[in-house]
Design a protein around this motif. Sequence first.
Motif, PDB file in Angstrom:
ATOM      1  N   PHE A  23       0.835  -1.204   0.000  1.00  0.00           N
ATOM      2  CA  PHE A  23       0.000   0.000   0.000  1.00  0.00           C
ATOM      3  C   PHE A  23       0.868   1.251   0.000  1.00  0.00           C
ATOM      4  O   PHE A  23       0.638   2.185  -0.753  1.00  0.00           O
ATOM      5  CB  PHE A  23      -0.934   0.004   1.208  1.00  0.00           C
ATOM      6  N   VAL A  24       1.892   1.256   0.831  1.00  0.00           N
ATOM      7  CA  VAL A  24       2.764   2.423   0.927  1.00  0.00           C
ATOM      8  C   VAL A  24       3.560   2.595  -0.364  1.00  0.00           C
ATOM      9  O   VAL A  24       3.785   3.720  -0.810  1.00  0.00           O
ATOM     10  CB  VAL A  24       3.704   2.310   2.152  1.00  0.00           C
ATOM     11  N   GLY A  25       3.947   1.478  -0.994  1.00  0.00           N
ATOM     12  CA  GLY A  25       4.631   1.564  -2.284  1.00  0.00           C
ATOM     13  C   GLY A  25       3.744   2.200  -3.343  1.00  0.00           C
ATOM     14  O   GLY A  25       4.205   2.987  -4.171  1.00  0.00           O
ATOM     15  N   THR A  26       2.462   1.864  -3.301  1.00  0.00           N
ATOM     16  CA  THR A  26       1.502   2.490  -4.213  1.00  0.00           C
ATOM     17  C   THR A  26       1.427   3.986  -3.954  1.00  0.00           C
ATOM     18  O   THR A  26       1.392   4.791  -4.887  1.00  0.00           O
ATOM     19  CB  THR A  26       0.098   1.856  -4.031  1.00  0.00           C
ATOM     20  N   TRP A  27       1.440   4.370  -2.692  1.00  0.00           N
ATOM     21  CA  TRP A  27       1.418   5.786  -2.325  1.00  0.00           C
ATOM     22  C   TRP A  27       2.675   6.500  -2.836  1.00  0.00           C
ATOM     23  O   TRP A  27       2.609   7.629  -3.304  1.00  0.00           O
ATOM     24  CB  TRP A  27       1.291   5.949  -0.810  1.00  0.00           C
ATOM     25  N   ASP A  28       3.835   5.839  -2.760  1.00  0.00           N
ATOM     26  CA  ASP A  28       5.077   6.429  -3.268  1.00  0.00           C
ATOM     27  C   ASP A  28       4.965   6.751  -4.754  1.00  0.00           C
ATOM     28  O   ASP A  28       5.376   7.824  -5.200  1.00  0.00           O
ATOM     29  CB  ASP A  28       6.265   5.479  -3.050  1.00  0.00           C
ATOM     30  N   LEU A  29       4.391   5.826  -5.509  1.00  0.00           N
ATOM     31  CA  LEU A  29       4.213   6.058  -6.950  1.00  0.00           C
ATOM     32  C   LEU A  29       3.216   7.181  -7.207  1.00  0.00           C
ATOM     33  O   LEU A  29       3.418   8.014  -8.098  1.00  0.00           O
ATOM     34  CB  LEU A  29       3.754   4.774  -7.634  1.00  0.00           C
ATOM     35  N   TRP A  30       2.142   7.211  -6.444  1.00  0.00           N
ATOM     36  CA  TRP A  30       1.146   8.267  -6.600  1.00  0.00           C
ATOM     37  C   TRP A  30       1.760   9.635  -6.280  1.00  0.00           C
ATOM     38  O   TRP A  30       1.551  10.600  -6.997  1.00  0.00           O
ATOM     39  CB  TRP A  30      -0.077   8.013  -5.721  1.00  0.00           C
ATOM     40  N   ARG A  31       2.541   9.686  -5.211  1.00  0.00           N
ATOM     41  CA  ARG A  31       3.169  10.954  -4.813  1.00  0.00           C
ATOM     42  C   ARG A  31       4.136  11.448  -5.898  1.00  0.00           C
ATOM     43  O   ARG A  31       4.162  12.633  -6.222  1.00  0.00           O
ATOM     44  CB  ARG A  31       3.893  10.776  -3.484  1.00  0.00           C
ATOM     45  N   ALA A  32       4.897  10.536  -6.483  1.00  0.00           N
ATOM     46  CA  ALA A  32       5.816  10.915  -7.559  1.00  0.00           C
ATOM     47  C   ALA A  32       5.035  11.435  -8.765  1.00  0.00           C
ATOM     48  O   ALA A  32       5.414  12.439  -9.379  1.00  0.00           O
ATOM     49  CB  ALA A  32       6.690   9.738  -7.955  1.00  0.00           C
ATOM     50  N   HIS A  33       3.917  10.773  -9.085  1.00  0.00           N
ATOM     51  CA  HIS A  33       3.080  11.229 -10.206  1.00  0.00           C
ATOM     52  C   HIS A  33       2.496  12.617  -9.916  1.00  0.00           C
ATOM     53  O   HIS A  33       2.519  13.498 -10.770  1.00  0.00           O
ATOM     54  CB  HIS A  33       1.962  10.215 -10.450  1.00  0.00           C
ATOM     55  N   ARG A  34       1.994  12.792  -8.708  1.00  0.00           N
ATOM     56  CA  ARG A  34       1.421  14.083  -8.314  1.00  0.00           C
ATOM     57  C   ARG A  34       2.474  15.192  -8.376  1.00  0.00           C
ATOM     58  O   ARG A  34       2.218  16.291  -8.880  1.00  0.00           O
ATOM     59  CB  ARG A  34       0.831  13.973  -6.915  1.00  0.00           C
ATOM     60  N   ASP A  35       3.679  14.890  -7.884  1.00  0.00           N
ATOM     61  CA  ASP A  35       4.765  15.874  -7.939  1.00  0.00           C
ATOM     62  C   ASP A  35       5.145  16.208  -9.373  1.00  0.00           C
ATOM     63  O   ASP A  35       5.457  17.354  -9.684  1.00  0.00           O
ATOM     64  CB  ASP A  35       5.994  15.365  -7.185  1.00  0.00           C
ATOM     65  N   ASN A  36       5.098  15.203 -10.246  1.00  0.00           N
ATOM     66  CA  ASN A  36       5.394  15.441 -11.654  1.00  0.00           C
ATOM     67  C   ASN A  36       4.386  16.421 -12.256  1.00  0.00           C
ATOM     68  O   ASN A  36       4.758  17.352 -12.979  1.00  0.00           O
ATOM     69  CB  ASN A  36       5.384  14.123 -12.427  1.00  0.00           C
ATOM     70  N   LEU A  37       3.116  16.215 -11.946  1.00  0.00           N
ATOM     71  CA  LEU A  37       2.086  17.123 -12.449  1.00  0.00           C
ATOM     72  C   LEU A  37       2.255  18.525 -11.871  1.00  0.00           C
ATOM     73  O   LEU A  37       2.106  19.528 -12.578  1.00  0.00           O
ATOM     74  CB  LEU A  37       0.698  16.580 -12.117  1.00  0.00           C
ATOM     75  N   GLU A  38       2.568  18.593 -10.579  1.00  0.00           N
ATOM     76  CA  GLU A  38       2.744  19.894  -9.939  1.00  0.00           C
ATOM     77  C   GLU A  38       3.968  20.625 -10.487  1.00  0.00           C
ATOM     78  O   GLU A  38       3.918  21.825 -10.739  1.00  0.00           O
ATOM     79  CB  GLU A  38       2.891  19.722  -8.431  1.00  0.00           C
ATOM     80  N   PHE A  54      11.914   3.917  -7.085  1.00  0.00           N
ATOM     81  CA  PHE A  54      12.990   3.825  -6.095  1.00  0.00           C
ATOM     82  C   PHE A  54      12.417   3.846  -4.683  1.00  0.00           C
ATOM     83  O   PHE A  54      12.765   3.021  -3.841  1.00  0.00           O
ATOM     84  CB  PHE A  54      13.974   4.979  -6.284  1.00  0.00           C
ATOM     85  N   GLU A  55      11.517   4.791  -4.416  1.00  0.00           N
ATOM     86  CA  GLU A  55      10.935   4.899  -3.081  1.00  0.00           C
ATOM     87  C   GLU A  55      10.089   3.671  -2.741  1.00  0.00           C
ATOM     88  O   GLU A  55      10.126   3.175  -1.617  1.00  0.00           O
ATOM     89  CB  GLU A  55      10.114   6.177  -2.969  1.00  0.00           C
ATOM     90  N   ALA A  56       9.341   3.167  -3.724  1.00  0.00           N
ATOM     91  CA  ALA A  56       8.547   1.959  -3.482  1.00  0.00           C
ATOM     92  C   ALA A  56       9.460   0.765  -3.219  1.00  0.00           C
ATOM     93  O   ALA A  56       9.184  -0.063  -2.349  1.00  0.00           O
ATOM     94  CB  ALA A  56       7.639   1.681  -4.680  1.00  0.00           C
ATOM     95  N   GLN A  57      10.566   0.688  -3.938  1.00  0.00           N
ATOM     96  CA  GLN A  57      11.520  -0.408  -3.769  1.00  0.00           C
ATOM     97  C   GLN A  57      12.101  -0.407  -2.367  1.00  0.00           C
ATOM     98  O   GLN A  57      12.368  -1.456  -1.797  1.00  0.00           O
ATOM     99  CB  GLN A  57      12.628  -0.283  -4.822  1.00  0.00           C
ATOM    100  N   GLN A  58      12.262   0.764  -1.782  1.00  0.00           N
ATOM    101  CA  GLN A  58      12.813   0.875  -0.436  1.00  0.00           C
ATOM    102  C   GLN A  58      11.876   0.271   0.615  1.00  0.00           C
ATOM    103  O   GLN A  58      12.291   0.003   1.734  1.00  0.00           O
ATOM    104  CB  GLN A  58      13.087   2.348  -0.087  1.00  0.00           C
ATOM    105  N   ARG A  59      10.620   0.036   0.250  1.00  0.00           N
ATOM    106  CA  ARG A  59       9.627  -0.533   1.186  1.00  0.00           C
ATOM    107  C   ARG A  59       9.739  -2.051   1.300  1.00  0.00           C
ATOM    108  O   ARG A  59       9.076  -2.658   2.115  1.00  0.00           O
ATOM    109  CB  ARG A  59       8.214  -0.188   0.744  1.00  0.00           C
ATOM    110  N   GLY A  60      10.514  -2.668   0.428  1.00  0.00           N
ATOM    111  CA  GLY A  60      10.647  -4.124   0.469  1.00  0.00           C
ATOM    112  C   GLY A  60       9.830  -4.785  -0.628  1.00  0.00           C
ATOM    113  O   GLY A  60       9.416  -4.149  -1.600  1.00  0.00           O
ATOM    114  N   ALA A  61       9.591  -6.076  -0.450  1.00  0.00           N
ATOM    115  CA  ALA A  61       8.929  -6.881  -1.479  1.00  0.00           C
ATOM    116  C   ALA A  61       7.552  -6.331  -1.850  1.00  0.00           C
ATOM    117  O   ALA A  61       7.175  -6.322  -3.021  1.00  0.00           O
ATOM    118  CB  ALA A  61       8.803  -8.325  -1.016  1.00  0.00           C
TER     119      ALA A  61
END
Length: 124
Positions: A23-38, A54-61
Amino acid sequence: CGEERRAELCTQGLLVPSDFPSFVGTWDLWRAHRDNLEANYRNSDRYFSARGNFEAQQRGAGGVWAAKIISTSRKCFQGLLNRYYFGMKDHGSESLESTRKAEEWGHSGKHPDRFRPQGLPGKF
């Protein structure tokens, strides 16, 4: 199933992780997408793709699993959109390939700053 085998199956997309990092990895991807738009900054797509993965990968499997599923889904959806909505078979294929390489860079745990465009505000 041992923890190592479970992690291997998750990274291959064969096992859905039942832990919180997906779930948190999904949030990392969403945050990166949102930042890209901003940021709305020229040539920053690869950086934000690499950063989110990269950030999602840091969360583990679980984070790796989420990043791979979302990245693959995005690529498939973009291909369908280009082909059937825009009527172009190869439109954006170079961009998709470039973004795929950035995503793989992030999946591998390598720092995303390699793709950071000059002049991108420090906030991002």
